[in-house]
Scaffold this motif. Structure first.
Motif, PDB file in Angstrom:
ATOM      1  N   PHE A 257      -3.043  14.362 -23.502  1.00 32.17           N
ATOM      2  CA  PHE A 257      -2.934  15.129 -22.534  1.00 32.17           C
ATOM      3  C   PHE A 257      -1.601  15.424 -22.181  1.00 32.17           C
ATOM      4  O   PHE A 257      -1.032  16.274 -21.871  1.00 32.17           O
ATOM      5  CB  PHE A 257      -3.885  15.073 -21.377  1.00 32.17           C
ATOM      6  CG  PHE A 257      -3.814  16.064 -20.582  1.00 32.17           C
ATOM      7  CD1 PHE A 257      -4.522  17.235 -20.478  1.00 32.17           C
ATOM      8  CD2 PHE A 257      -2.924  15.813 -19.322  1.00 32.17           C
ATOM      9  CE1 PHE A 257      -4.471  18.276 -19.345  1.00 32.17           C
ATOM     10  CE2 PHE A 257      -2.653  16.907 -18.161  1.00 32.17           C
ATOM     11  CZ  PHE A 257      -3.579  18.201 -18.345  1.00 32.17           C
ATOM     12  N   PHE A 258      -0.897  14.234 -21.774  1.00 34.68           N
ATOM     13  CA  PHE A 258       0.518  14.301 -21.244  1.00 34.68           C
ATOM     14  C   PHE A 258       1.596  14.270 -22.186  1.00 34.68           C
ATOM     15  O   PHE A 258       2.781  14.725 -22.091  1.00 34.68           O
ATOM     16  CB  PHE A 258       0.634  12.956 -20.218  1.00 34.68           C
ATOM     17  CG  PHE A 258      -0.179  13.026 -19.082  1.00 34.68           C
ATOM     18  CD1 PHE A 258       0.332  13.824 -18.294  1.00 34.68           C
ATOM     19  CD2 PHE A 258      -1.231  12.092 -19.043  1.00 34.68           C
ATOM     20  CE1 PHE A 258      -0.508  14.129 -16.953  1.00 34.68           C
ATOM     21  CE2 PHE A 258      -2.053  12.382 -17.800  1.00 34.68           C
ATOM     22  CZ  PHE A 258      -1.588  13.238 -16.608  1.00 34.68           C
ATOM     23  N   THR A 259       1.501  13.572 -23.402  1.00 34.78           N
ATOM     24  CA  THR A 259       2.622  13.523 -24.462  1.00 34.78           C
ATOM     25  C   THR A 259       2.518  14.913 -25.069  1.00 34.78           C
ATOM     26  O   THR A 259       3.678  15.498 -25.758  1.00 34.78           O
ATOM     27  CB  THR A 259       2.224  12.420 -25.693  1.00 34.78           C
ATOM     28  OG1 THR A 259       0.961  12.799 -26.170  1.00 34.78           O
ATOM     29  CG2 THR A 259       2.250  11.208 -24.899  1.00 34.78           C
ATOM     30  N   ARG A 260       1.267  15.609 -25.128  1.00 39.93           N
ATOM     31  CA  ARG A 260       1.061  17.095 -25.799  1.00 39.93           C
ATOM     32  C   ARG A 260       1.587  17.185 -27.063  1.00 39.93           C
ATOM     33  O   ARG A 260       2.309  18.025 -27.758  1.00 39.93           O
ATOM     34  CB  ARG A 260       1.951  18.075 -25.025  1.00 39.93           C
ATOM     35  CG  ARG A 260       1.541  18.445 -23.659  1.00 39.93           C
ATOM     36  CD  ARG A 260       2.314  19.037 -22.672  1.00 39.93           C
ATOM     37  NE  ARG A 260       2.479  20.568 -23.113  1.00 39.93           N
ATOM     38  CZ  ARG A 260       3.235  21.414 -22.593  1.00 39.93           C
ATOM     39  NH1 ARG A 260       4.002  21.235 -21.696  1.00 39.93           N
ATOM     40  NH2 ARG A 260       3.360  22.637 -23.307  1.00 39.93           N
ATOM     41  N   SER A 261       1.113  15.777 -27.892  1.00 35.02           N
ATOM     42  CA  SER A 261       1.758  15.958 -29.385  1.00 35.02           C
ATOM     43  C   SER A 261       0.757  14.804 -30.119  1.00 35.02           C
ATOM     44  O   SER A 261       0.452  13.638 -29.806  1.00 35.02           O
ATOM     45  CB  SER A 261       3.061  15.062 -29.389  1.00 35.02           C
ATOM     46  OG  SER A 261       3.129  14.868 -30.829  1.00 35.02           O
ATOM     47  N   SER A 262      -0.176  15.558 -31.023  1.00 32.27           N
ATOM     48  CA  SER A 262      -0.814  14.817 -31.953  1.00 32.27           C
ATOM     49  C   SER A 262      -0.361  13.681 -32.583  1.00 32.27           C
ATOM     50  O   SER A 262      -0.911  12.688 -32.822  1.00 32.27           O
ATOM     51  CB  SER A 262      -2.021  15.629 -32.734  1.00 32.27           C
ATOM     52  OG  SER A 262      -2.673  16.630 -31.974  1.00 32.27           O
ATOM     53  N   CYS A 378      -4.579  20.177 -22.671  1.00 35.82           N
ATOM     54  CA  CYS A 378      -6.074  20.131 -23.149  1.00 35.82           C
ATOM     55  C   CYS A 378      -6.267  20.320 -24.501  1.00 35.82           C
ATOM     56  O   CYS A 378      -7.003  19.528 -25.120  1.00 35.82           O
ATOM     57  CB  CYS A 378      -6.740  21.065 -22.161  1.00 35.82           C
ATOM     58  SG  CYS A 378      -6.829  20.634 -20.501  1.00 35.82           S
ATOM     59  N   GLU A 379      -5.593  21.199 -25.215  1.00 33.05           N
ATOM     60  CA  GLU A 379      -5.777  21.372 -26.738  1.00 33.05           C
ATOM     61  C   GLU A 379      -5.630  20.168 -27.498  1.00 33.05           C
ATOM     62  O   GLU A 379      -6.259  19.788 -28.282  1.00 33.05           O
ATOM     63  CB  GLU A 379      -4.932  22.413 -27.308  1.00 33.05           C
ATOM     64  CG  GLU A 379      -5.094  22.746 -28.762  1.00 33.05           C
ATOM     65  CD  GLU A 379      -4.117  23.968 -29.063  1.00 33.05           C
ATOM     66  OE1 GLU A 379      -3.417  23.572 -30.210  1.00 33.05           O
ATOM     67  OE2 GLU A 379      -4.008  24.774 -28.524  1.00 33.05           O
ATOM     68  N   THR A 380      -4.167  19.267 -27.156  1.00 35.68           N
ATOM     69  CA  THR A 380      -3.971  18.061 -27.680  1.00 35.68           C
ATOM     70  C   THR A 380      -4.824  17.170 -27.477  1.00 35.68           C
ATOM     71  O   THR A 380      -5.287  16.066 -28.404  1.00 35.68           O
ATOM     72  CB  THR A 380      -2.411  17.936 -27.316  1.00 35.68           C
ATOM     73  OG1 THR A 380      -1.783  18.845 -27.501  1.00 35.68           O
ATOM     74  CG2 THR A 380      -2.044  16.597 -28.371  1.00 35.68           C
ATOM     75  N   ALA A 381      -5.257  17.120 -26.321  1.00 34.14           N
ATOM     76  CA  ALA A 381      -6.277  15.925 -25.816  1.00 34.14           C
ATOM     77  C   ALA A 381      -7.494  16.051 -26.628  1.00 34.14           C
ATOM     78  O   ALA A 381      -8.105  15.005 -26.965  1.00 34.14           O
ATOM     79  CB  ALA A 381      -6.735  16.138 -24.441  1.00 34.14           C
TER      80      ALA A 381
END
Length: 410
Positions: A257-262, A378-381
Motif C-alpha cells: 500500500f505504501f510502496t505502491r509498487s508490486s 489500494c490496487e497495489t496492495a
C-alpha cells in the motif's frame, strides 16, 4: 543502545510499521516544514527494494530451476489458474458495481503528456518484446518478464551443471535473501517517510470531489480482498480462509500500500512465503510472475473508470458488452507490465470498445492520476498480497488432496 535495538527488533514487524505510520502522520500534521528530511527515508526504502528485487528474482529462480528434481511438482499451473480467475472476477465485480452505482465525471484535461497503447495487439507485442529483452537491460529497467525468461532458461541450462556450480548459485541466493531481510527490517522507517511525503504533498482535499468514484473503486477492491478471494481460497483448501487472507493482507498488503509498487514488494512476499513454509521451488517463480500478471486491482481500475466515462457520455451499454469489458480488462492488465503508466493508460484501450474518442478517454486518465494517491495504493496492495495468497492456496490444496488420498488408501 544495543539493548534498545534488540527490544525494538523483538517487536513484530507489523506493529513496528504501525508505529512508523503513526509517527509519519503526526509529523506531517504538526511540523511538515521542519520535518521535510523524513521523506528521504521513504525514497531510500523504495529505492533499496527496487534495487535488490531484480537481482533476487534472477538468482532465486535460476537456482530453484537448476536444482529442480525430476517429478517434483511446483503447482505453477494451479497458481496461474488462480491468478487468471481472480483477475477476471475482479473485472466482473467492477462491472456489476458500476451498473449498480453509476458514476459520472466532471472531465477536464490533465493527461496530455502520456501516450496510451494503441490496442490489445500493441500490449501483447510489448509483452513479447519484454520476453526477448537483453538480460542486463531487463535488470536495469526492472523488466520482470525478461528477468524471469532469462532466469528460467539459464536455470534449465544449468540443470546438468556440477554440484559446485549449483552450490555457488545457492550461496549467492542466500546472500541476496539476507540483504533483503535487512532492507525489510527498515520498513517502519521507510514507511514513516512515505506516509509523511504522501500527506504533505497531496493531502486529502484533492480527493473529496471524487468521493463517489473512490467509493466504488475502493469498495470493489475491498470486496474482492475480503469476499471473492476468501471464497476462492475456501473452494481450494476447504478450511476457514480468513486467517490466511488476513495474514497476507497484514504482512504483504500494508507494505505494498505504501510502496505502491508490486516489484518493490516482491522481497516482502518472498519473505512471507518462507514464513508460511511454502516450497521455494514454487514461490521463487510464482511471486515475481504474480507481480507481472496477477492484476485484480488493475482490472477493477480499468473497468470502473471506463464505465464512468460511459455513464458520463450517456452511452447505452448492454450487460453483455460490459461483460466483454471485464475480459478485456483482465487480459490487458495481465499484459501491461511493459506499458509505462500502468493500469490508467489502459483506459483508452478499454474505452475504444464503446467508441469513446481518445481525447475524452485521456481526460479520464487525468482523473485517475488525481485520485491515484489512494487508488494506486489500494490496487497495489490487492495485487501484491494476492500473489502470496494464491501461492499458499495452491500448496495447501495440494496437501489436502494428498492427505485425502492417504486416508482413502489406509
Amino acid at each position: 543502545m544495543k539493548n534498545a535495538i534488540r527490544k525494538w527488533n523483538q517487536i513484530s514487524l507489523v506493529k513496528r510499521i504501525l508505529i512508523g505510520i503513526v509517527i509519519g502522520i503526526a509529523l506531517a500534521l504538526t511540523v511538515p516544514d521542519a520535518a521535510k528530511w523524513v521523506s528521504v527515508f521513504g525514497s531510500l526504502f523504495v529505492g533499496a527494494l527496487k534495487a535488490v528485487a531484480p537481482v533476487l528474482v534472477l538468482f532465486l529462480v535460476m537456482h530453484a530451476i537448476s536444482k529442480h528434481r525430476s517429478g517434483h511438482k511446483t503447482n505453477m499451473k494451479s497458481i496461474v489458474a488462480l491468478y487468471g480467475i481472480s483477475t477476471f472476477l475482479a473485472g466482473f465485480v467492477a462491472v456489476v458495481a458500476s451498473f449498480l452505482f453509476p458514476v459520472t465525471l466532471s472531465l477536464a484535461p490533465g493527461a496530455e503528456d502520456v501516450t496510451p497503447p494503441g490496442g490489445i495487439v500493441e500490449v501483447l507485442q510489448t509483452l513479447l518484446f519484454n520476453i526477448v529483452d537483453n538480460p542486463i537491460n531487463a535488470l536495469l529497467n526492472g523488466n520482470y518478464i525478461g528477468i524471469l525468461t532469462w532466469a528460467v532458461l539459464l536455470g534449465i541450462a544449468l540443470r546438468n551443471a556440477a554440484d559446485t556450480t549449483k552450490n555457488m548459485l545457492g550461496n549467492i541466493s542466500d546472500a541476496i535473501s539476507k540483504l533483503v531481510k535487512w532492507v525489510i527490517n527498515l520498513a517502519p522507517i521507510g514507511i514513516m517517510g512515505l506516509v509523511f511525503e504522501a500527506i504533505v504533498t497531496n493531502g486529502l482535499s484533492a480527493l473529496l470531489d471524487y468521493g463517489k468514484l473512490l467509493a466504488v473503486l475502493l469498495g470493489c477492491m475491498f470486496f474482492i480482498a475480503l469476499v471473492i478471494n476468501p471464497i476462492i481460497v475456501y473452494i481450494n483448501i476447504r478450511q476457514n480462509p480468513y486467517p490466511l487472507v488476513l495474514r497476507c493482507l497484514r504482512e504483504s498488503g500494508i507494505t505494498a500500500f505504501f510502496t505502491r509498487s508490486s516489484a518493490a514488494n516482491i522481497p516482502v512476499n518472498m519473505s512471507l512465503c518462507e514464513k508460511l513454509g511454502l516450497d521455494e521451488d514454487t514461490y521463487s517463480v510464482s511471486i515475481p510472475l504474480g507481480a507481472t500478471i496477477n492484476m485484480a486491482g488493475a482490472a477493477v481500475t480499468i473497468s470502473v473508470l471506463t464505465l464512468a466515462a460511459v455513464h458520463t457520455l450517456g452511452i447505452q451499454v448492454d450487460f453483455g458488452t460490459a461483460l466483454i469489458l471485464s475480459i478485456l480488462a483482465a487480459v490487458s492488465a495481465a499484459g501491461a507490465s511493459g506499458v509505462a503508466g500502468g493500469s490508467l493508460l489502459l483506459i483508452p484501450l478499454a474505452s475504444s470498445l464503446f467508441g469513446i474518442p481518445d481525447d475524452i478517454a485521456m481526460q479520464v486518465v487525468g482523473v485517475g492520476f488525481i485520485i491515484g494517491v489512494l487508488q494506486d495504493s489500494c490496487e497495489t496492495a490487492l495485487n501484491s498480497s494476492s500473489d502470496a495468497l494464491f501461492t499458499a492456496t495452491a500448496e495447501y490444496a495440494k496437501k489436502r488432496k494428498q492427505n485425502k488420498v492417504v486416508k482413502m488408501t489406509a
